[in-house]
Design an enzyme around this catalytic site. Structure first.
Site, mmCIF file in Angstrom:
data_model
loop_
_atom_site.group_PDB
_atom_site.id
_atom_site.type_symbol
_atom_site.label_atom_id
_atom_site.label_comp_id
_atom_site.label_asym_id
_atom_site.label_seq_id
_atom_site.Cartn_x
_atom_site.Cartn_y
_atom_site.Cartn_z
ATOM 1 N N ARG A 247 0.848 -1.192 0.000
ATOM 2 C CA ARG A 247 0.000 0.000 0.000
ATOM 3 C C ARG A 247 0.880 1.236 0.000
ATOM 4 N NH1 ARG A 247 -4.680 2.483 0.416
ATOM 5 N NH2 ARG A 247 -4.891 4.372 1.672
ATOM 6 N N HIS A 249 0.570 4.963 0.940
ATOM 7 C CA HIS A 249 -0.375 5.718 1.773
ATOM 8 C C HIS A 249 0.103 7.143 1.963
ATOM 9 C CE1 HIS A 249 -3.581 5.769 4.925
ATOM 10 N NE2 HIS A 249 -2.821 6.720 5.450
ATOM 11 N N ASP A 250 -0.794 8.091 1.757
ATOM 12 C CA ASP A 250 -0.469 9.497 1.971
ATOM 13 C C ASP A 250 -0.987 9.943 3.329
ATOM 14 O OD1 ASP A 250 0.798 9.818 -0.503
ATOM 15 O OD2 ASP A 250 -1.107 10.147 -1.520
ATOM 16 N N CYS A 252 -2.390 11.303 6.733
ATOM 17 C CA CYS A 252 -3.616 11.945 7.221
ATOM 18 C C CYS A 252 -3.530 11.911 8.742
ATOM 19 C CB CYS A 252 -4.864 11.215 6.725
ATOM 20 S SG CYS A 252 -6.399 11.905 7.379
ATOM 21 N N CYS A 263 -12.930 9.788 8.149
ATOM 22 C CA CYS A 263 -12.428 9.375 6.841
ATOM 23 C C CYS A 263 -11.964 7.926 6.920
ATOM 24 C CB CYS A 263 -11.294 10.290 6.371
ATOM 25 S SG CYS A 263 -9.741 10.045 7.244
ATOM 26 N N ARG A 296 -3.962 15.896 1.153
ATOM 27 C CA ARG A 296 -3.724 15.903 -0.294
ATOM 28 C C ARG A 296 -2.614 16.884 -0.667
ATOM 29 N NH1 ARG A 296 -9.823 16.806 -1.929
ATOM 30 N NH2 ARG A 296 -10.774 15.143 -0.753
ATOM 31 N N ASP A 334 -6.442 18.416 -5.669
ATOM 32 C CA ASP A 334 -5.443 17.531 -5.079
ATOM 33 C C ASP A 334 -4.072 17.983 -5.548
ATOM 34 O OD1 ASP A 334 -3.887 15.325 -4.239
ATOM 35 O OD2 ASP A 334 -5.538 13.929 -4.572
ATOM 36 N N ARG A 336 -1.217 16.149 -4.518
ATOM 37 C CA ARG A 336 -0.278 15.069 -4.208
ATOM 38 C C ARG A 336 0.547 14.682 -5.430
ATOM 39 N NH1 ARG A 336 -4.270 10.915 -1.338
ATOM 40 N NH2 ARG A 336 -5.659 11.864 -2.877
ATOM 41 N N LYS A 363 -2.841 6.621 -8.109
ATOM 42 C CA LYS A 363 -1.695 5.821 -7.679
ATOM 43 C C LYS A 363 -1.484 4.625 -8.607
ATOM 44 C CE LYS A 363 -2.225 7.117 -2.805
ATOM 45 N NZ LYS A 363 -2.591 6.660 -1.448
#
Length: 423
Positions: A247, A249-250, A252, A263, A296, A334, A336, A363
């Site tokens: 994964r 993952h950004d 949060c 979320c 983001r 966004d 990112r 992604k």
């Protein structure tokens, strides 16, 4: 403008601008990005009091470089302090892999960043201040969700990957950003001149070398980096015959750290960790690549402003306006921009991800577009989606996120109006 003081004393008044003619890195080693031999590639030298040795723009430590400056200004850190790298070598050997010698595969990290003490030992012995941008260590992680998975027998203790105290063993890797500007510009489809000018202007002129020193191609940006968590043997990541569960993952912070239920970020992250543990126990390898891109990449202040705007809009929060409210505040949905994300996967030697725990189309497209094969895609189980996060998940699926179910239509999106605020 970027400057250097001629002394290490607090309150020094003698300053020389590094962007002026004659203040360049005439004696610095050249950088040949993408060279297979690290000695041919050359070391990256940024944080040093000897400006003649510098061959990059910016300084080490990403966003923490400002704290280092404060420590020097306050007299708590000696200017020009050099790290003692004794016993700091990686606990797991990573690479080199063929991708390291491909200047198109890796443009945002230094492939040799974890092994500078080894590959640049001669220059270090001569007093050149070369610093690692990657560190590899071993760790245990403890999560209440893993204890719950054990209680419900979704996971089993094996004494190697998952221990009796419900902790999981991992190889943990910290990665600082290192941008090769010609390659970064190409990734985003802009000229290097436009990239340099925009970086200079949008950071308030913080680094004038971006526009005055075209000979310096490497930039150490003042942004957050990444942390990688590997379950199983790190060397197996490069073996396409070994099943890889991964994964990307950004960050949060509100959900990941504090467990807010507005979320799907923490539920998806912990679900991915559970899948990684299962995969490693079955003879495969697991990977969590965690990037510092809060909200983001818009930041928490903007994110919280968007929360308020969504909650207070006419009709209340709704999936059909989920992205619109962000765009109204930030000017973009966004930031990112996943174009640089696959670099760390190539650094690990990855050629195939058998099980990608992600619904993000951005992604997926970035990973496959970089030449990495993706097999199965795994969505978050419906039972793990918090009630207050239904607006988010409906909006993302409608926008193109992966799902193995139906895509919500306009009527269903409209029906989400009035639900609680989500992240």
């Amino acid at each position: 403008m970027s400057t250097e003081s001629s002394t290490s004393t607090k309150g020094s008044s003698h300053i020389r601008l590094t962007s002026h003619p004659g203040q360049g890195a005439g004696g610095a080693p050249a950088i040949r990005w993408g060279a297979a031999d690290p000695k041919e590639r050359g070391p990256l030298i940024g944080t040093t009091t000897n400006r003649s040795q510098r061959n990059v723009i910016g300084t080490h430590s990403g966003s923490y470089g400002v704290y280092r400056a404060l420590a020097v200004a306050a007299g708590n850190l000696t200017k020009g302090h050099r790290a003692d790298l004794t016993n700091t070598a990686p606990t797991e050997h990573i690479g080199p892999y063929p991708q390291w010698a491909d200047p198109h595969k890796i443009v945002s990290i230094d492939p040799w960043g974890a092994s500078v003490a080894e590959v640049f030992a001669e220059q270090l012995a001569q007093g050149v201040d070369i610093r690692p941008t990657i560190a590899v260590t071993q760790a245990h992680i403890h999560l209440p969700e893993i204890r719950q998975a054990l209680a419900f027998q979704r996971l089993q203790v094996d004494g190697k990957i998952l221990l009796e105290d419900s902790s999981a063993t991992v190889t943990k890797i910290a990665v600082e950003p290192v941008w090769w500007l010609p390659g970064v510009a190409k990734r985003f489809g802009v000229s290097e001149a436009v990239l340099r000018k925009t970086l200079f202007e949008e950071t308030g002129g913080m680094y004038p070398e971006l526009v005055t020193r075209g000979d310096l191609e490497v930039f150490l940006p003042p942004i957050g980096g990444q942390t990688l968590y590997v379950f199983g043997k790190a060397q197996d990541l490069a073996n396409p015959e070994v099943t890889l569960t991964a994964r990307v993952h950004d960050e949060c912070n509100g959900s990941d750290v504090f467990g807010s239920d507005i979320c799907t970020c923490r539920p998806y992250l912990t679900h991915a960790i559970e899948e990684c543990i299962k995969g490693a126990q079955a003879g495969g390898v697991g990977l969590i690549a965690y990037s510092r891109k809060e909200g983001r990449a818009l930041g928490e202040v903007t994110k919280f402003l968007v929360y308020n705007a969504r909650k207070r809009q006419v009709g209340g929060d709704s999936a059909d306006k989920y992205f619109l409210r962000t765009e109204c505040v930030a000017g973009v949905q966004d930031m990112r921009f996943q174009e640089l994300m696959p670099d760390v996967l190539h650094w690990l030697g990855i050629r195939k991800i058998h099980r990608l725990v992600s619904m993000s189309n951005d992604k997926y497209d970035a990973i496959t577009g970089s030449g990495i094969e993706v097999g199965e895609r795994i969505k978050i189980p419906d039972e793990l989606v918090p009630a207050d996060a239904r607006v988010e998940i409906e909006a993302k699926i409608a926008a193109g996120y992966f799902t193995d179910g139906s895509v919500p239509d306009a009527d269903r999106l409209a029906a989400t109006k009035g639900r609680n605020l989500v992240e």
